[in-house]
Design a protein around this motif. Structure first.
Motif, PDB file in Angstrom:
ATOM      1  N   LYS A 130      36.187  53.351  40.053  1.00 41.30           N
ATOM      2  CA  LYS A 130      37.570  53.428  40.533  1.00 41.30           C
ATOM      3  C   LYS A 130      37.768  52.562  41.763  1.00 41.30           C
ATOM      4  N   ALA A 131      36.727  52.475  42.603  1.00 36.49           N
ATOM      5  CA  ALA A 131      36.832  51.645  43.804  1.00 36.49           C
ATOM      6  C   ALA A 131      37.053  50.180  43.440  1.00 36.49           C
ATOM      7  N   ASN A 132      36.398  49.731  42.385  1.00 36.93           N
ATOM      8  CA  ASN A 132      36.609  48.356  41.932  1.00 36.93           C
ATOM      9  C   ASN A 132      38.044  48.154  41.443  1.00 36.93           C
ATOM     10  N   LEU A 133      38.539  49.082  40.632  1.00 35.81           N
ATOM     11  CA  LEU A 133      39.889  48.959  40.089  1.00 35.81           C
ATOM     12  C   LEU A 133      40.938  48.950  41.194  1.00 35.81           C
ATOM     13  N   ASP A 134      40.718  49.749  42.233  1.00 34.39           N
ATOM     14  CA  ASP A 134      41.690  49.828  43.326  1.00 34.39           C
ATOM     15  C   ASP A 134      41.750  48.537  44.138  1.00 34.39           C
ATOM     16  N   SER A 135      40.694  47.742  44.099  1.00 35.56           N
ATOM     17  CA  SER A 135      40.637  46.541  44.936  1.00 35.56           C
ATOM     18  C   SER A 135      41.170  45.286  44.240  1.00 35.56           C
ATOM     19  N   ILE A 136      41.554  45.396  42.960  1.00 37.26           N
ATOM     20  CA  ILE A 136      41.938  44.209  42.189  1.00 37.26           C
ATOM     21  C   ILE A 136      43.359  43.764  42.535  1.00 37.26           C
ATOM     22  N   LYS A 137      43.511  42.466  42.702  1.00 32.46           N
ATOM     23  CA  LYS A 137      44.823  41.857  42.895  1.00 32.46           C
ATOM     24  C   LYS A 137      45.025  40.800  41.807  1.00 32.46           C
ATOM     25  N   VAL A 138      46.196  40.794  41.200  1.00 29.82           N
ATOM     26  CA  VAL A 138      46.493  39.838  40.126  1.00 29.82           C
ATOM     27  C   VAL A 138      47.724  39.023  40.502  1.00 29.82           C
ATOM     28  N   LYS A 139      47.996  37.998  39.704  1.00 31.89           N
ATOM     29  CA  LYS A 139      49.132  37.122  39.968  1.00 31.89           C
ATOM     30  C   LYS A 139      50.451  37.839  39.673  1.00 31.89           C
ATOM     31  N   ASP A 140      51.482  37.468  40.426  1.00 30.27           N
ATOM     32  CA  ASP A 140      52.807  38.059  40.246  1.00 30.27           C
ATOM     33  C   ASP A 140      53.324  37.790  38.835  1.00 30.27           C
ATOM     34  N   GLY A 141      53.938  38.807  38.245  1.00 31.20           N
ATOM     35  CA  GLY A 141      54.523  38.663  36.917  1.00 31.20           C
ATOM     36  C   GLY A 141      53.617  39.110  35.801  1.00 31.20           C
ATOM     37  N   LEU A 142      52.336  39.364  36.105  1.00 27.07           N
ATOM     38  CA  LEU A 142      51.400  39.814  35.072  1.00 27.07           C
ATOM     39  C   LEU A 142      51.415  41.337  34.994  1.00 27.07           C
ATOM     40  N   LYS A 143      51.746  41.864  33.827  1.00 24.54           N
ATOM     41  CA  LYS A 143      51.728  43.316  33.628  1.00 24.54           C
ATOM     42  C   LYS A 143      50.283  43.792  33.503  1.00 24.54           C
ATOM     43  N   ILE A 144      49.949  44.875  34.201  1.00 25.66           N
ATOM     44  CA  ILE A 144      48.574  45.381  34.148  1.00 25.66           C
ATOM     45  C   ILE A 144      48.556  46.890  33.925  1.00 25.66           C
ATOM     46  N   ARG A 145      47.469  47.331  33.313  1.00 29.36           N
ATOM     47  CA  ARG A 145      47.141  48.743  33.211  1.00 29.36           C
ATOM     48  C   ARG A 145      45.700  48.908  33.654  1.00 29.36           C
ATOM     49  N   LYS A 146      45.385  49.985  34.331  1.00 34.83           N
ATOM     50  CA  LYS A 146      44.023  50.224  34.789  1.00 34.83           C
ATOM     51  C   LYS A 146      43.441  51.417  34.044  1.00 34.83           C
ATOM     52  N   GLN A 147      42.187  51.265  33.629  1.00 35.61           N
ATOM     53  CA  GLN A 147      41.566  52.297  32.797  1.00 35.61           C
ATOM     54  C   GLN A 147      40.097  52.450  33.181  1.00 35.61           C
ATOM     55  N   ILE A 148      39.684  53.675  33.462  1.00 32.17           N
ATOM     56  CA  ILE A 148      38.260  53.965  33.695  1.00 32.17           C
ATOM     57  C   ILE A 148      37.553  53.924  32.349  1.00 32.17           C
TER      58      ILE A 148
END
Length: 366
Positions: A130-148
């Protein structure tokens, strides 16, 4: 195969080397040693359908959580950043916009931070930490979902993904054939799988130095480097899983360090240390110093201008690309339908000119 020399400028801790004994000096004839291999595991994976449990997944999860929560975590991103950038570049080479993609074992977003909305509409970020997922930054306009998600148990809706990527993660999976099959099942027809893993020549300098030191100090040896997949295995595993139109190639990245100890420290910071393997990994202090001395003698370089010594560490990266079958995909021609013999390849230019001439004559007649 491209060789890129990267200098880890952040590793400048001076280390005093011990003097060699005569016995250790005799080992210099191993200068060109590349693989004292631990291939028993990979051969077992290649030949058997039953997974071999080499890695402790719970320990690996705790290892990643510890590395992700470290205050100096950015210090150890240099290698994974480079490989993630290269893998993202391969996504851009595919002239298609993917509606739904998944980054398996995304870690701190080494691939996903380079993905643009022009190539991927929506991206599922998957990691066991979860710590890795919380630290991710992506480019503006890209839709994302986070999943363990544990890479050992990959699960998506069948035929739901257009693209799956994974960077430097699947080499920690016990059941690699099973992981490939589950990824194939999650892809739509004509979907793409792109991944990078460490190859069998990774850290051959460290492996051979540790083994030679143990032979000299302990009278025997045990594996202290995790087994890696060989290039020849990847193609057969992907084919067995059902992928088609395979492309497999390798890169070699050589990074220099002041000594073996900085290398081992950085591997720990990357969450790539050997602590997650199901084997005794204790190294006696005397063996460690002997290994560092052997490493320096066999592979080290001395710069007379700066007066500093360094040692190289080789990371072999296996890049793989596979497609889920689709009726409209190109198919190989049947055996025996070829019009040019391989023995005539040396005069290929003449054959091409002759074929063009025949076609031109036919066009004029028509």
């Amino acid at each position: 195969m491209s060789v890129v020399n990267l200098i880890a400028f952040n590793r400048k801790i001076p280390v005093k080397f011990i003097k060699f004994t005569r016995e250790l000096q005799l080992l210099t004839n191993f200068k060109n040693i590349r693989c004292i291999s631990t291939s028993t595991y990979t051969s077992q994976i290649r030949n058997d359908d039953i997974p071999v449990h080499i890695f402790d997944r719970n320990t690996k999860h705790l290892q990643r959580e510890r590395a992700a929560s470290a205050t100096d975590v950015n210090l150890y991103d240099y290698l994974k950043d480079e490989i993630g950038y290269r893998l993202a570049d391969r996504v851009f080479d595919i002239k298609r916009k993917f509606k739904l993609a998944a980054d398996i074992g995304c870690s701190r977003g080494y691939v996903s931070k380079h993905i643009t909305p022009d190539s991927v509409e929506e991206l599922i970020l998957c990691d066991s930490s979860k710590a890795n997922l919380d630290s991710i930054k992506v480019k503006d306009g890209l839709k994302i979902r986070k999943q363990i998600l544990d890479e050992e148990n990959i699960h998506f809706e069948p035929n739901s993904l257009d693209l799956v990527v994974s960077s430097l993660n699947l080499h920690w999976v016990n059941d690699l054939p099973g992981a490939f099959k589950r990824i194939l099942n999650s892809l739509k027809q004509d979907g793409v799988f792109l991944a990078s893993v460490f190859g069998g020549d990774t850290l051959y300098e460290l492996r051979s130095s540790l083994q030679l030191a143990e032979i000299e100090r302990r009278g025997g040896l045990s594996p202290h480097i995790s087994p890696f997949t060989e290039v020849r295995d990847i193609g057969s595993l992907l084919s067995r899983a059902g992928f088609t139109m395979l492309t497999i190639d390798t890169d070699e990245i050589v990074i220099t360090y002041p000594s073996m100890f900085e290398l081992m420290w950085d591997l720990k910071g990357m969450a790539e240390s050997n602590a997650a393997t199901n084997r005794v990994i204790h190294l006696h202090r005397g063996t460690q110093f002997a290994a560092a001395a052997i490493y320096q003698e066999l592979y080290g370089k001395y710069d007379p201008e700066t007066g500093k010594s360094t040692v190289p560490a080789t990371f072999q990266i296996i890049n793989m690309l596979g497609w889920k079958p689709h009726p409209k995909q190109p198919k190989p021609v049947e055996r025996g339908t070829g019009e040019v013999s391989l023995k005539d390849l040396y005069k290929l230019n003449e054959i091409i000119r002759e074929v063009k001439k025949v076609k031109t004559d036919d066009d004029q007649k028509n």
